[in-house]
Design an enzyme around this catalytic site. Structure first.
Site, PDB file in Angstrom:
ATOM      1  N   ASP A  96       0.808  -1.212   0.000  1.00 51.57           N
ATOM      2  CA  ASP A  96       0.000   0.000   0.000  1.00 51.57           C
ATOM      3  C   ASP A  96       0.848   1.271   0.000  1.00 51.57           C
ATOM      4  O   ASP A  96       1.921   1.321   0.608  1.00 51.57           O
ATOM      5  CB  ASP A  96      -0.901  -0.027   1.248  1.00 51.57           C
ATOM      6  CG  ASP A  96      -2.036   0.970   1.168  1.00 51.57           C
ATOM      7  OD1 ASP A  96      -2.315   1.462   0.060  1.00 51.57           O
ATOM      8  OD2 ASP A  96      -2.643   1.244   2.214  1.00 51.57           O
ATOM      9  N   GLU A 134      -3.310  -0.216  -8.225  1.00 50.93           N
ATOM     10  CA  GLU A 134      -4.242   0.825  -7.818  1.00 50.93           C
ATOM     11  C   GLU A 134      -3.511   2.161  -7.856  1.00 50.93           C
ATOM     12  O   GLU A 134      -2.351   2.242  -7.471  1.00 50.93           O
ATOM     13  CB  GLU A 134      -4.768   0.553  -6.405  1.00 50.93           C
ATOM     14  CG  GLU A 134      -5.660   1.665  -5.868  1.00 50.93           C
ATOM     15  CD  GLU A 134      -6.368   1.258  -4.584  1.00 50.93           C
ATOM     16  OE1 GLU A 134      -7.218   0.340  -4.671  1.00 50.93           O
ATOM     17  OE2 GLU A 134      -6.068   1.817  -3.517  1.00 50.93           O
TER      18      GLU A 134
END
Length: 393
Positions: free
Chosen positions: A57, A171
């Site tokens: 992330d 992402e």
């Protein structure tokens, strides 16, 4: 992870059990390999056999991506927030022109003239909505996100090169910025990423309102829903890809809206809320330790809040000595206390005493290890609240 598994078994979402940002790894003294391994052992413990994701992330550099690739992550969230210009919304025309001229045009592989031809005077149909670009709209989108688009393309190509024939998902996140992403800006970002050959599975815009750590949504729900419908229409038209809700923990007011309008095109990202449930367990089981952590967190808050969007006020957080034992768990429901405890997690887990020994970490983990079922019960109940709104989606 076992608590997460128990909640997911009862609901319909596909889980990402291994997920931590480089920032959080640094603050907790963990490596990408440890994050992946520890989630894996929890999966084994619960006998989960249906697959799960592993999200590296908020990656900002190629070096960070390399560490996560080596560990075995398969989902990479690119955080280009350092390349987003938050000042363009109020900039005058001359300032916008200067900002646009300074963009990395070689990396963008286009020219301003080409972009003007591609966007100005055009009408773009996105579901039931129509988008158009005036000169100001285009220049603002370019100045605000041009550098971020170039950085994301660079990171994507680097990861693709390192992964070789291995499958991976991407992402793109611009949620940790000061100003919301307008529908036109979302459209521009997605269309330009496509032009540069970037393939992604989800995109995290900066939604309207305030999405702060550890607490519910702060803002006008009708305004949020109106914007969400447009963002969903863009994601369906240019993808389909998922809309990712970062700082998604505890946003109970928003889940029904995403379930209704986005359906399966939704990625809910949580992290620190699981740590808060660990503290709730400590408050129940070892009040003296919780009191120490609370007072330490109060002392650290003004420093640790610097990299988060939070609004908790210390004068609303009680001193531990002012709260009786049986009322300590309820502090985890209080807005300001939740945020103070949330953003100081790294300091709590890495604090040492005068002899250099961990001040809280070993004792906190011992409480959880000796009372596993209590922690899993709290996590399961907490994530039932997160996941239940999507069962009918």
């Amino acid at each position: 992870t076992p608590g997460h598994v128990r909640a997911v078994r009862k609901h319909k979402l596909a889980p990402v059990f291994a997920q931590q940002s480089i920032r959080e790894m640094t603050r907790t003294g963990r490596t990408p390999q440890q994050v992946l391994d520890e989630a894996m052992w929890g999966v084994f413990q619960e006998g989960w056999r249906q697959g799960y994701g592993a999200d590296a992330d908020h990656l900002k550099t190629e070096e960070d991506a390399d560490r996560c690739i080596e560990a075995g992550f398969t989902f990479f969230t690119i955080d280009p927030s350092a390349y987003v210009d938050n000042e363009v919304d109020t900039a005058d025309a001359a300032t916008l022109e200067a900002k646009v001229a300074a963009l990395p045009w070689d990396a963008l592989e286009t020219t301003l003239a080409d972009l003007r031809r591609a966007y100005l005077g055009q009408h773009f149909q996105v579901g039931p909505y129509e988008l158009s670009f005036e000169e100001r709209t285009l220049m603002q989108a370019l100045a605000k996100y041009g550098g971020a688009i170039a950085h994301t393309a660079r990171m994507y190509r680097h990861i693709a090169g390192r992964m070789g024939n291995r499958s991976f998902e991407l992402e793109m996140s611009v949620d940790e910025t000061e100003v919301p992403t307008s529908p036109a800006e979302h459209f521009f970002v997605a269309r330009e990423l496509q032009r540069l050959g970037v393939r992604w599975i989800s995109l995290a815009p900066r939604f309207v309102g305030r999405l702060e750590k550890g607490v519910d949504y702060i803002g006008d729900l009708e305004e949020f829903e109106a914007h969400l419908k447009l963002h969903v229409a863009i994601a369906r038209t240019l993808g389909p890809y998922k809309l990712s809700l970062h700082s998604g923990s505890d946003k109970f007011a928003l889940y029904p809206l995403f379930a209704r309008h986005a359906g399966e095109l939704f990625h809910l990202k949580t992290a620190g809320t699981s740590y808060l449930e660990a503290l709730r367990a400590v408050a129940e089981l070892d009040p003296p330790l919780f009191r120490e952590i609370l007072d330490f967190a109060r002392a650290r808050y003004e420093t640790d809040r610097a990299t988060y969007h939070v609004s908790a006020l210390l004068d609303r957080v009680p001193k531990a000595s002012d709260v009786p034992d049986d009322a300590l768990p309820a502090l985890l429901e209080q807005f300001d206390t939740r945020q103070v405890l949330h953003v100081t997690f790294g300091s709590v887990l890495t604090a040492t005493d005068a002899d250099g020994r961990p001040r809280f970490r070993d004792r906190l983990l011992a409480v959880l290890q000796e009372n596993e079922e209590t922690y899993y019960r709290l996590l399961e109940a907490h994530f039932d609240r997160h996941l239940a709104p999507f069962d009918a989606a």
